[in-house]
Design a protein around this motif. Sequence first.
Motif, short mmCIF file in Angstrom:
data_model
loop_
_atom_site.label_atom_id
_atom_site.label_comp_id
_atom_site.label_asym_id
_atom_site.label_seq_id
_atom_site.Cartn_x
_atom_site.Cartn_y
_atom_site.Cartn_z
N LEU A 128 0.83 -1.21 0.00
CA LEU A 128 0.00 0.00 0.00
C LEU A 128 0.86 1.26 0.00
CD1 LEU A 128 -2.82 -1.01 2.52
CD2 LEU A 128 -3.04 -0.71 0.05
N ALA A 129 1.97 1.23 0.74
CA ALA A 129 2.87 2.38 0.76
C ALA A 129 3.46 2.64 -0.62
CB ALA A 129 3.98 2.16 1.79
N LEU A 130 3.81 1.55 -1.33
CA LEU A 130 4.32 1.70 -2.69
C LEU A 130 3.25 2.27 -3.62
CD1 LEU A 130 6.36 -1.63 -3.05
CD2 LEU A 130 7.27 0.68 -2.73
N ASP A 131 2.01 1.80 -3.46
CA ASP A 131 0.91 2.32 -4.29
C ASP A 131 0.69 3.80 -4.03
OD1 ASP A 131 0.57 -0.17 -5.37
OD2 ASP A 131 -1.08 -0.73 -4.03
N VAL A 132 0.73 4.20 -2.75
CA VAL A 132 0.54 5.61 -2.40
C VAL A 132 1.64 6.47 -3.00
CG1 VAL A 132 0.56 7.26 -0.48
CG2 VAL A 132 -0.77 5.15 -0.30
N ASP B 80 3.41 5.83 -5.64
CA ASP B 80 3.21 5.88 -7.09
C ASP B 80 2.11 6.87 -7.46
OD1 ASP B 80 3.61 4.79 -9.84
OD2 ASP B 80 1.54 4.13 -9.55
N LEU B 81 1.01 6.85 -6.70
CA LEU B 81 -0.08 7.79 -6.96
C LEU B 81 0.34 9.23 -6.72
CD1 LEU B 81 -3.10 5.83 -5.41
CD2 LEU B 81 -2.65 6.24 -7.84
N GLU B 82 1.11 9.47 -5.66
CA GLU B 82 1.59 10.82 -5.38
C GLU B 82 2.48 11.32 -6.50
OE1 GLU B 82 3.47 10.50 -1.61
OE2 GLU B 82 1.62 10.82 -0.46
N GLU B 83 3.32 10.44 -7.04
CA GLU B 83 4.20 10.83 -8.15
C GLU B 83 3.38 11.16 -9.39
OE1 GLU B 83 8.02 9.06 -10.68
OE2 GLU B 83 7.15 7.94 -9.02
N ARG B 84 2.32 10.37 -9.63
CA ARG B 84 1.47 10.65 -10.79
C ARG B 84 0.74 11.98 -10.63
NH1 ARG B 84 -1.55 4.90 -12.31
NH2 ARG B 84 0.34 3.66 -12.63
N VAL B 85 0.26 12.25 -9.42
CA VAL B 85 -0.43 13.52 -9.16
C VAL B 85 0.53 14.69 -9.37
CG1 VAL B 85 -1.48 14.94 -7.37
CG2 VAL B 85 -2.14 12.54 -7.60
N MET B 86 1.77 14.56 -8.88
CA MET B 86 2.75 15.63 -9.04
C MET B 86 3.06 15.86 -10.52
SD MET B 86 6.53 15.94 -7.31
CE MET B 86 5.77 15.84 -5.68
N THR B 87 3.21 14.75 -11.26
CA THR B 87 3.48 14.88 -12.70
C THR B 87 2.32 15.55 -13.41
OG1 THR B 87 4.84 12.87 -12.64
CG2 THR B 87 4.03 13.59 -14.79
N ALA B 88 1.09 15.18 -13.02
CA ALA B 88 -0.09 15.79 -13.64
C ALA B 88 -0.15 17.28 -13.33
CB ALA B 88 -1.35 15.09 -13.15
N ARG B 89 0.16 17.65 -12.08
CA ARG B 89 0.14 19.07 -11.72
C ARG B 89 1.19 19.85 -12.49
NH1 ARG B 89 -0.46 18.55 -5.10
NH2 ARG B 89 -2.71 18.09 -5.07
N GLN B 90 2.38 19.26 -12.64
CA GLN B 90 3.42 19.93 -13.42
C GLN B 90 2.99 20.10 -14.87
OE1 GLN B 90 6.84 17.45 -12.78
NE2 GLN B 90 7.32 18.34 -10.79
N GLY B 91 2.33 19.07 -15.41
CA GLY B 91 1.85 19.17 -16.78
C GLY B 91 0.80 20.26 -16.93
#
Length: 237
Positions: free
Chosen positions: A57-61, A63-74
């Motif tokens: 679950l920690a790995l999933d969280v 990964d999701l945080e990284e995706r959110v950050m990438t989306a915000r940067q985009g």
Amino acid sequence: MRGKRHASIAVVALILGVLLALQFRVSSEPQPAVASGERARELTNDLSELRKEKNNLALDVADLEERVMTARQGIAQAEGAIINEIEKHRVLAGLTAVAGPGVEIILQNVQRAEQPTEDVALFAIRDEELVRLVNELRGAGAEAIAVNGQRLMGTSEIRLAGPFVNVNLTRISPPYQVQAVGDPVVLHSMLELPGGLVETLRDWGIDVQIEVLEELIIPAYQGTVRLEYARPYKEGD
């Protein structure tokens, strides 16, 4: 003898009954040591599984945080690109003041004594010369142009109104100051071409001064933009 035999049998039966009762009691009682060991192993296995699930679950969280950050940067990059594109079009439309290198041209009518047989209008700067000068500057890559402080845009007019010239419905008079932002070397070279407009104006006796500037400021268009008939068009409309 028979009584003794019966008594012996009774004693043996009693002893057997007691032994059977004791054996049943021992076998039916729980074995605390064995049960506790098995339960401990079960709990240990459960704890290990929970730890694995927690790590997953920690790995999933993460990964999701990284995706959110990438989306915000985009999104931020897209917003920045849109804002830059809007500003670029505002500059090209003349709606924003600009600064940069370029050239400044000063045109002054001929200063001469009027002769009885001469038409003084022949030696005056007309709207046609200003229009030709602006077109030459645009052809040389000028990104922004102003005439006597009037920023030119796509709908700007330069036309004669009696002895005066109107630019953006504003009356201007000599000396005419034409400023253009762009590559100063290219702009100056275009203006000084042999046989070009500037040489022709000088041949007519009109005073033309050209100055190359490292920095000049051209104001924004001050009028109101009204579109009565034109509208944005998308293919398929």
